[in-house]
Design a protein around this motif. Structure first.
Motif, PDB file in Angstrom:
ATOM      1  N   GLU A  84     -38.832  23.216  16.112  1.00 24.75           N
ATOM      2  CA  GLU A  84     -39.981  24.071  15.781  1.00 24.75           C
ATOM      3  C   GLU A  84     -39.537  25.451  15.302  1.00 24.75           C
ATOM      4  O   GLU A  84     -40.206  26.075  14.470  1.00 24.75           O
ATOM      5  CB  GLU A  84     -40.894  24.230  17.007  1.00 24.75           C
ATOM      6  CG  GLU A  84     -41.684  22.986  17.376  1.00 24.75           C
ATOM      7  CD  GLU A  84     -40.847  21.982  18.158  1.00 24.75           C
ATOM      8  OE1 GLU A  84     -41.363  20.871  18.442  1.00 24.75           O
ATOM      9  OE2 GLU A  84     -39.683  22.302  18.494  1.00 24.75           O
ATOM     10  N   SER A  85     -38.399  25.918  15.807  1.00 23.17           N
ATOM     11  CA  SER A  85     -37.940  27.259  15.426  1.00 23.17           C
ATOM     12  C   SER A  85     -37.508  27.309  13.958  1.00 23.17           C
ATOM     13  O   SER A  85     -37.612  28.348  13.307  1.00 23.17           O
ATOM     14  CB  SER A  85     -36.784  27.708  16.330  1.00 23.17           C
ATOM     15  OG  SER A  85     -35.664  26.861  16.175  1.00 23.17           O
ATOM     16  N   TYR A  86     -37.027  26.170  13.428  1.00 22.16           N
ATOM     17  CA  TYR A  86     -36.655  26.135  12.015  1.00 22.16           C
ATOM     18  C   TYR A  86     -37.904  26.236  11.138  1.00 22.16           C
ATOM     19  O   TYR A  86     -37.882  26.871  10.073  1.00 22.16           O
ATOM     20  CB  TYR A  86     -35.905  24.844  11.686  1.00 22.16           C
ATOM     21  CG  TYR A  86     -34.553  24.755  12.340  1.00 22.16           C
ATOM     22  CD1 TYR A  86     -33.451  25.447  11.830  1.00 22.16           C
ATOM     23  CD2 TYR A  86     -34.360  23.979  13.484  1.00 22.16           C
ATOM     24  CE1 TYR A  86     -32.204  25.364  12.438  1.00 22.16           C
ATOM     25  CE2 TYR A  86     -33.115  23.887  14.097  1.00 22.16           C
ATOM     26  CZ  TYR A  86     -32.044  24.582  13.569  1.00 22.16           C
ATOM     27  OH  TYR A  86     -30.818  24.506  14.176  1.00 22.16           O
ATOM     28  N   ILE A  87     -38.981  25.603  11.576  1.00 25.38           N
ATOM     29  CA  ILE A  87     -40.246  25.694  10.848  1.00 25.38           C
ATOM     30  C   ILE A  87     -40.796  27.112  10.936  1.00 25.38           C
ATOM     31  O   ILE A  87     -41.337  27.652   9.958  1.00 25.38           O
ATOM     32  CB  ILE A  87     -41.269  24.684  11.408  1.00 25.38           C
ATOM     33  CG1 ILE A  87     -40.704  23.255  11.339  1.00 25.38           C
ATOM     34  CG2 ILE A  87     -42.584  24.777  10.638  1.00 25.38           C
ATOM     35  CD1 ILE A  87     -40.339  22.799   9.944  1.00 25.38           C
ATOM     36  N   GLU A  88     -40.634  27.737  12.090  1.00 23.28           N
ATOM     37  CA  GLU A  88     -41.071  29.131  12.237  1.00 23.28           C
ATOM     38  C   GLU A  88     -40.286  30.042  11.301  1.00 23.28           C
ATOM     39  O   GLU A  88     -40.842  30.975  10.707  1.00 23.28           O
ATOM     40  CB  GLU A  88     -40.897  29.581  13.683  1.00 23.28           C
ATOM     41  CG  GLU A  88     -41.857  28.906  14.655  1.00 23.28           C
ATOM     42  CD  GLU A  88     -41.546  29.246  16.108  1.00 23.28           C
ATOM     43  OE1 GLU A  88     -40.603  30.038  16.340  1.00 23.28           O
ATOM     44  OE2 GLU A  88     -42.239  28.748  17.006  1.00 23.28           O
ATOM     45  N   ASP A  89     -38.996  29.764  11.163  1.00 21.55           N
ATOM     46  CA  ASP A  89     -38.154  30.583  10.281  1.00 21.55           C
ATOM     47  C   ASP A  89     -38.616  30.505   8.831  1.00 21.55           C
ATOM     48  O   ASP A  89     -38.672  31.516   8.127  1.00 21.55           O
ATOM     49  CB  ASP A  89     -36.691  30.131  10.365  1.00 21.55           C
ATOM     50  CG  ASP A  89     -36.023  30.560  11.660  1.00 21.55           C
ATOM     51  OD1 ASP A  89     -36.589  31.417  12.371  1.00 21.55           O
ATOM     52  OD2 ASP A  89     -34.940  30.017  11.974  1.00 21.55           O
ATOM     53  N   ARG A  91     -41.477  29.939   7.738  1.00 21.52           N
ATOM     54  CA  ARG A  91     -42.793  30.578   7.581  1.00 21.52           C
ATOM     55  C   ARG A  91     -42.735  32.092   7.809  1.00 21.52           C
ATOM     56  O   ARG A  91     -43.720  32.792   7.596  1.00 21.52           O
ATOM     57  CB  ARG A  91     -43.808  29.945   8.535  1.00 21.52           C
ATOM     58  CG  ARG A  91     -44.082  28.475   8.233  1.00 21.52           C
ATOM     59  CD  ARG A  91     -45.138  27.905   9.147  1.00 21.52           C
ATOM     60  NE  ARG A  91     -45.334  26.478   8.928  1.00 21.52           N
ATOM     61  CZ  ARG A  91     -46.078  25.948   7.962  1.00 21.52           C
ATOM     62  NH1 ARG A  91     -46.729  26.745   7.124  1.00 21.52           N
ATOM     63  NH2 ARG A  91     -46.202  24.642   7.838  1.00 21.52           N
ATOM     64  N   ASN A  92     -41.603  32.565   8.247  1.00 22.50           N
ATOM     65  CA  ASN A  92     -41.432  33.985   8.543  1.00 22.50           C
ATOM     66  C   ASN A  92     -41.053  34.745   7.272  1.00 22.50           C
ATOM     67  O   ASN A  92     -40.012  34.497   6.674  1.00 22.50           O
ATOM     68  CB  ASN A  92     -40.348  34.150   9.613  1.00 22.50           C
ATOM     69  CG  ASN A  92     -40.203  35.585  10.078  1.00 22.50           C
ATOM     70  OD1 ASN A  92     -40.664  36.531   9.433  1.00 22.50           O
ATOM     71  ND2 ASN A  92     -39.547  35.771  11.202  1.00 22.50           N
ATOM     72  N   CYS A  95     -37.522  36.368   7.326  1.00 26.92           N
ATOM     73  CA  CYS A  95     -36.337  35.576   7.673  1.00 26.92           C
ATOM     74  C   CYS A  95     -35.465  35.255   6.462  1.00 26.92           C
ATOM     75  O   CYS A  95     -34.251  35.367   6.519  1.00 26.92           O
ATOM     76  CB  CYS A  95     -36.760  34.292   8.384  1.00 26.92           C
ATOM     77  SG  CYS A  95     -35.371  33.308   8.979  1.00 26.92           S
TER      78      CYS A  95
END
Length: 208
Positions: A84-89, A91-92, A95
């Protein structure tokens, strides 16, 4: 009497003339006020919506998808970082990551990380393999700085039928992981996800 009358008329005439002269002296002729309007243009910087590294897949021209060159791809599947953190990245805005890809591992019957990076479309295509089933998210930005996300379901042209069938059980899991996106493209060959094809599909789907 006639002379007296003429004298009074003459005095009256002179009096009126004097009044008119005095009135002329005291009268001020006001010219119409001209309000000078200064038209000012407030110039604002056309700042990129990305405040960090501007390393995104960018559509600078309506008919061209250009991507950044710098690469920081990683294929560390055992990093321990939640998917999930890769998807958050991606979308950031700050980043800089603009693609991430996962693959179905038939040995463990699970999803694993292929890699991620800031090299955009070209870099993403370089990690898609003909004998694998993979799932990727690509971030693109058009010339108006509008961000769009593309979900690519990659089933390589040389992927075994058994692998395709097994990976089908992970479809719902991957859709949940990816979250919202603007366009989904199933593909077996890289020609199906070329820059021009992606742009054409985006225009049709979201007026990109």
């Amino acid at each position: 009497e006639e002379e007296e009358r003429r004298r009074r008329e003459e005095e009256e005439r002179r009096r009126r003339e004097e009044e008119e002269r005095q009135a002329a002296k005291s009268k001020t002729i006001e010219s119409p006020k001209i309000e000078k309007k200064i038209s000012t243009t407030v110039k604002t910087d056309n700042e990129d919506i990305l405040t960090g590294k501007a390393s995104v897949a960018t559509l600078e021209e309506p008919k061209k998808v250009s991507t950044t060159v710098k690469s920081k791809s990683s294929s560390d599947n055992d990093s321990g970082k939640p998917f999930e953190s890769y998807i958050e990245d991606i979308r950031n805005d700050e980043c800089g990551v603009n693609w991430v890809a996962f693959y179905f591992d038939k040995g463990s019957n699970s999803i694993k990380l292929t890699g991620y990076g800031d090299g955009g479309h070209d870099e993403l295509l370089s990690v898609l393999e003909d004998d694998k089933v993979q799932y990727a998210m690509l971030r693109v930005v058009d010339h108006k700085r509008r961000v769009k996300f593309i979900y690519i379901h990659w089933v390589g042209s040389k992927a075994h039928a058994f692998l395709k069938a097994r990976s089908g059980t992970k479809k719902a899991e991957m859709l949940k992981l990816m979250g919202q996106y603007h366009l989904e493209i199933p593909a077996e060959t890289k020609d199906e996800i070329s820059k021009q094809v992606i742009l054409t599909k985006l225009k049709a789907a979201v007026n990109f």
